[in-house]
Scaffold this motif. Structure first.
Motif, PDB file in Angstrom:
ATOM      1  N   ARG A 127      -5.147  -2.806  -2.735  1.00 46.47           N
ATOM      2  CA  ARG A 127      -5.707  -3.155  -4.043  1.00 46.47           C
ATOM      3  C   ARG A 127      -5.738  -4.663  -4.257  1.00 46.47           C
ATOM      4  O   ARG A 127      -6.740  -5.231  -4.669  1.00 46.47           O
ATOM      5  CB  ARG A 127      -4.878  -2.514  -5.159  1.00 46.47           C
ATOM      6  CG  ARG A 127      -5.169  -1.068  -5.406  1.00 46.47           C
ATOM      7  CD  ARG A 127      -4.508  -0.651  -6.710  1.00 46.47           C
ATOM      8  NE  ARG A 127      -4.582   0.783  -6.893  1.00 46.47           N
ATOM      9  CZ  ARG A 127      -4.165   1.412  -7.987  1.00 46.47           C
ATOM     10  NH1 ARG A 127      -3.644   0.700  -8.982  1.00 46.47           N
ATOM     11  NH2 ARG A 127      -4.259   2.712  -8.092  1.00 46.47           N
ATOM     12  N   VAL A 128      -4.596  -5.289  -4.007  1.00 45.89           N
ATOM     13  CA  VAL A 128      -4.479  -6.719  -4.281  1.00 45.89           C
ATOM     14  C   VAL A 128      -5.436  -7.526  -3.402  1.00 45.89           C
ATOM     15  O   VAL A 128      -5.996  -8.539  -3.831  1.00 45.89           O
ATOM     16  CB  VAL A 128      -3.016  -7.181  -4.111  1.00 45.89           C
ATOM     17  CG1 VAL A 128      -2.894  -8.695  -4.142  1.00 45.89           C
ATOM     18  CG2 VAL A 128      -2.145  -6.562  -5.199  1.00 45.89           C
ATOM     19  N   ARG A 129      -5.648  -7.086  -2.181  1.00 47.29           N
ATOM     20  CA  ARG A 129      -6.601  -7.772  -1.303  1.00 47.29           C
ATOM     21  C   ARG A 129      -8.028  -7.706  -1.853  1.00 47.29           C
ATOM     22  O   ARG A 129      -8.879  -8.509  -1.491  1.00 47.29           O
ATOM     23  CB  ARG A 129      -6.547  -7.174   0.105  1.00 47.29           C
ATOM     24  CG  ARG A 129      -5.284  -7.566   0.868  1.00 47.29           C
ATOM     25  CD  ARG A 129      -5.215  -6.882   2.225  1.00 47.29           C
ATOM     26  NE  ARG A 129      -6.315  -7.272   3.090  1.00 47.29           N
ATOM     27  CZ  ARG A 129      -6.323  -8.349   3.866  1.00 47.29           C
ATOM     28  NH1 ARG A 129      -5.278  -9.175   3.862  1.00 47.29           N
ATOM     29  NH2 ARG A 129      -7.355  -8.614   4.636  1.00 47.29           N
ATOM     30  N   GLU A 130      -8.279  -6.723  -2.718  1.00 48.27           N
ATOM     31  CA  GLU A 130      -9.584  -6.606  -3.370  1.00 48.27           C
ATOM     32  C   GLU A 130      -9.542  -7.140  -4.804  1.00 48.27           C
ATOM     33  O   GLU A 130     -10.430  -6.875  -5.608  1.00 48.27           O
ATOM     34  CB  GLU A 130     -10.024  -5.134  -3.367  1.00 48.27           C
ATOM     35  CG  GLU A 130     -10.234  -4.576  -1.964  1.00 48.27           C
ATOM     36  CD  GLU A 130     -10.526  -3.089  -1.970  1.00 48.27           C
ATOM     37  OE1 GLU A 130     -10.470  -2.471  -3.054  1.00 48.27           O
ATOM     38  OE2 GLU A 130     -10.803  -2.548  -0.883  1.00 48.27           O
ATOM     39  N   GLN A 131      -8.486  -7.922  -5.104  1.00 44.28           N
ATOM     40  CA  GLN A 131      -8.303  -8.534  -6.423  1.00 44.28           C
ATOM     41  C   GLN A 131      -8.165  -7.492  -7.541  1.00 44.28           C
ATOM     42  O   GLN A 131      -8.510  -7.745  -8.696  1.00 44.28           O
ATOM     43  CB  GLN A 131      -9.450  -9.509  -6.756  1.00 44.28           C
ATOM     44  CG  GLN A 131      -9.366 -10.848  -6.020  1.00 44.28           C
ATOM     45  CD  GLN A 131      -9.683 -10.733  -4.546  1.00 44.28           C
ATOM     46  OE1 GLN A 131     -10.769 -10.306  -4.193  1.00 44.28           O
ATOM     47  NE2 GLN A 131      -8.746 -11.117  -3.698  1.00 44.28           N
ATOM     48  N   ASN A 132      -7.627  -6.333  -7.183  1.00 42.78           N
ATOM     49  CA  ASN A 132      -7.351  -5.291  -8.175  1.00 42.78           C
ATOM     50  C   ASN A 132      -5.847  -5.272  -8.402  1.00 42.78           C
ATOM     51  O   ASN A 132      -5.081  -4.834  -7.543  1.00 42.78           O
ATOM     52  CB  ASN A 132      -7.839  -3.929  -7.674  1.00 42.78           C
ATOM     53  CG  ASN A 132      -7.513  -2.793  -8.637  1.00 42.78           C
ATOM     54  OD1 ASN A 132      -6.899  -2.999  -9.672  1.00 42.78           O
ATOM     55  ND2 ASN A 132      -7.926  -1.592  -8.273  1.00 42.78           N
ATOM     56  N   PHE A 133      -5.433  -5.752  -9.589  1.00 43.78           N
ATOM     57  CA  PHE A 133      -4.006  -5.859  -9.884  1.00 43.78           C
ATOM     58  C   PHE A 133      -3.537  -4.781 -10.856  1.00 43.78           C
ATOM     59  O   PHE A 133      -2.460  -4.887 -11.437  1.00 43.78           O
ATOM     60  CB  PHE A 133      -3.699  -7.253 -10.437  1.00 43.78           C
ATOM     61  CG  PHE A 133      -4.016  -8.357  -9.459  1.00 43.78           C
ATOM     62  CD1 PHE A 133      -3.079  -8.752  -8.523  1.00 43.78           C
ATOM     63  CD2 PHE A 133      -5.258  -8.983  -9.471  1.00 43.78           C
ATOM     64  CE1 PHE A 133      -3.364  -9.763  -7.617  1.00 43.78           C
ATOM     65  CE2 PHE A 133      -5.547  -9.987  -8.567  1.00 43.78           C
ATOM     66  CZ  PHE A 133      -4.607 -10.377  -7.630  1.00 43.78           C
ATOM     67  N   SER A 134      -4.327  -3.738 -11.017  1.00 37.32           N
ATOM     68  CA  SER A 134      -3.957  -2.639 -11.899  1.00 37.32           C
ATOM     69  C   SER A 134      -2.772  -1.872 -11.323  1.00 37.32           C
ATOM     70  O   SER A 134      -2.650  -1.703 -10.109  1.00 37.32           O
ATOM     71  CB  SER A 134      -5.144  -1.687 -12.080  1.00 37.32           C
ATOM     72  OG  SER A 134      -4.740  -0.484 -12.706  1.00 37.32           O
ATOM     73  N   LEU A 135      -1.904  -1.388 -12.205  1.00 36.72           N
ATOM     74  CA  LEU A 135      -0.756  -0.580 -11.785  1.00 36.72           C
ATOM     75  C   LEU A 135      -1.020   0.915 -11.920  1.00 36.72           C
ATOM     76  O   LEU A 135      -0.175   1.722 -11.521  1.00 36.72           O
ATOM     77  CB  LEU A 135       0.478  -0.947 -12.612  1.00 36.72           C
ATOM     78  CG  LEU A 135       0.986  -2.384 -12.488  1.00 36.72           C
ATOM     79  CD1 LEU A 135       2.245  -2.568 -13.322  1.00 36.72           C
ATOM     80  CD2 LEU A 135       1.248  -2.769 -11.041  1.00 36.72           C
ATOM     81  N   ASN A 136      -2.156   1.284 -12.457  1.00 39.34           N
ATOM     82  CA  ASN A 136      -2.466   2.697 -12.633  1.00 39.34           C
ATOM     83  C   ASN A 136      -2.418   3.425 -11.291  1.00 39.34           C
ATOM     84  O   ASN A 136      -3.009   2.975 -10.305  1.00 39.34           O
ATOM     85  CB  ASN A 136      -3.855   2.869 -13.254  1.00 39.34           C
ATOM     86  CG  ASN A 136      -3.920   2.373 -14.680  1.00 39.34           C
ATOM     87  OD1 ASN A 136      -2.914   2.394 -15.390  1.00 39.34           O
ATOM     88  ND2 ASN A 136      -5.085   1.907 -15.110  1.00 39.34           N
TER      89      ASN A 136
END
Length: 332
Positions: A127-136
């Motif tokens: 996720r983080v590598r795709e700039q998605n920092f959501s915790l859901n």
């Protein structure tokens, strides 16, 4: 004196060549696994064959090795469910193994799988590598105060128990032989049923035998808590995979982490990224978001490979000069 290695990978060559400087064996490495299709390639100058977990030492294979004059079968692993011991005994072939190579390596990998499944770090990384920092979708649970059921408290199971105590877990165990040191450390022993039914996390650390084949089946799964985490870094045959898939679909098993698989000889230790895998069972397993599969990786540390190479070559050397390796090393 010649040794032929089967199922040899680059890391096998690296570590065995390094340790062989102290022994001076003639060594030949074959990438193929040992089975009826290749056994006749063994020549009459071969003193020992060195094999791994997915080599098939059937009666036919061992009889051919005996005709070729092979004196030693050296397993560079602990398990020996892939070998007909009685045939080797009748034909006078000595069989040795590596009964304990860095048990901490396998125990630590088991913990790594548990933490990955629970805290979903593999998903967070992507996720983080795709700039998605959501915790859901990344919610986990504390290991502290959870009950861990350990099936088999040999060297690996014992190492795993100690690690889980460090997390603040209550640890229960089942083994025909009770380890007094683990008892003193606070481990509670019980029957298989008691251990399975009490545990939030069940981890398998026993050898595969005729008696415990498909130990984890629909009946045993029915005794487990709903949402249980099941881990297997021992042998694939301990689990009846179809029953586990049914339990995953029903939500009875909450998480599954396996480093071994019953049909792994067709898959593991190979790069199949460009192939169509025809095994529908492994494809189904890897489709679950709460399942983590690694390819028999748990043993794979520098320390373990050093010990495997050293113990294996030393056992062959001792047998070649009429000495007896330690009893735990010898099977026949």
């Amino acid at each position: 004196m010649k040794i032929i290695f089967f199922s040899a990978k680059p890391y096998d060559i690296q570590f065995f060549d390094s340790h062989n400087q102290a022994f001076g064996f003639e060594m030949e490495y074959l990438e193929t696994h040992l089975g009826p299709h290749i056994v006749k390639a063994v020549d009459e100058q071969t003193f020992a064959v060195c094999v791994f977990v997915n080599d098939k030492l059937t009666t036919e294979v061992i009889e051919t090795l005996a005709l070729k004059g092979v004196k030693v079968i050296a397993l560079r692993c602990a398990g020996f469910n892939n070998l007909q011991l009685e045939t080797a005994r009748k034909l006078g072939i000595r069989v040795c193994r590596v009964p304990a190579y860095s048990p901490e390596a396998v125990a630590e990998h088991t913990v790594a799988m548990l933490l990955t499944l629970n805290r979903k770090t593999h998903k967070a990384y992507n996720r983080v590598r795709e700039q998605n920092f959501s915790l859901n979708g990344l919610l986990g649970f504390n290991l502290h105060k959870k009950t861990v059921g350990v099936i088999g408290t040999g060297k690996i199971g014992k190492a795993f128990c100690k690690i889980m105590l460090g997390f603040g877990c209550k640890v229960m165990a089942f083994d025909p032989v009770i380890d007094q040191n683990l008892l003193a450390a606070g481990i509670q022993y019980g029957t298989l049923e008691e251990t399975i039914s009490s545990a939030d996390i069940v981890s398998l650390h026993c050898p595969l035998t005729a008696d415990n084949h498909h130990l984890v089946n629909t009946k045993i799964i029915g005794l487990m808590k709903k949402g249980v985490t099941l881990l297997n870094t021992s042998r694939g045959g301990l689990i009846k995979t179809e029953d586990v898939i049914d339990a995953l679909k029903a939500g009875h098993i909450g998480y599954l982490g396996i480093d071994v698989y019953e049909q792994e000889e067709k898959l593991f230790f190979k790069d199949l990224s460009g192939s169509i895998i025809e095994d529908d069972t492994i494809q189904r397993l890897t489709s679950f978001p709460n399942v983590l599969v690694t390819g028999h990786q748990a043993f794979f540390t520098k320390e373990a490979l050093d010990q495997i190479a050293e113990i294996t070559l030393n056992s062959i050397k001792q047998l070649s000069v009429g000495e007896e390796p330690a009893p735990a090393v010898m099977l026949v």
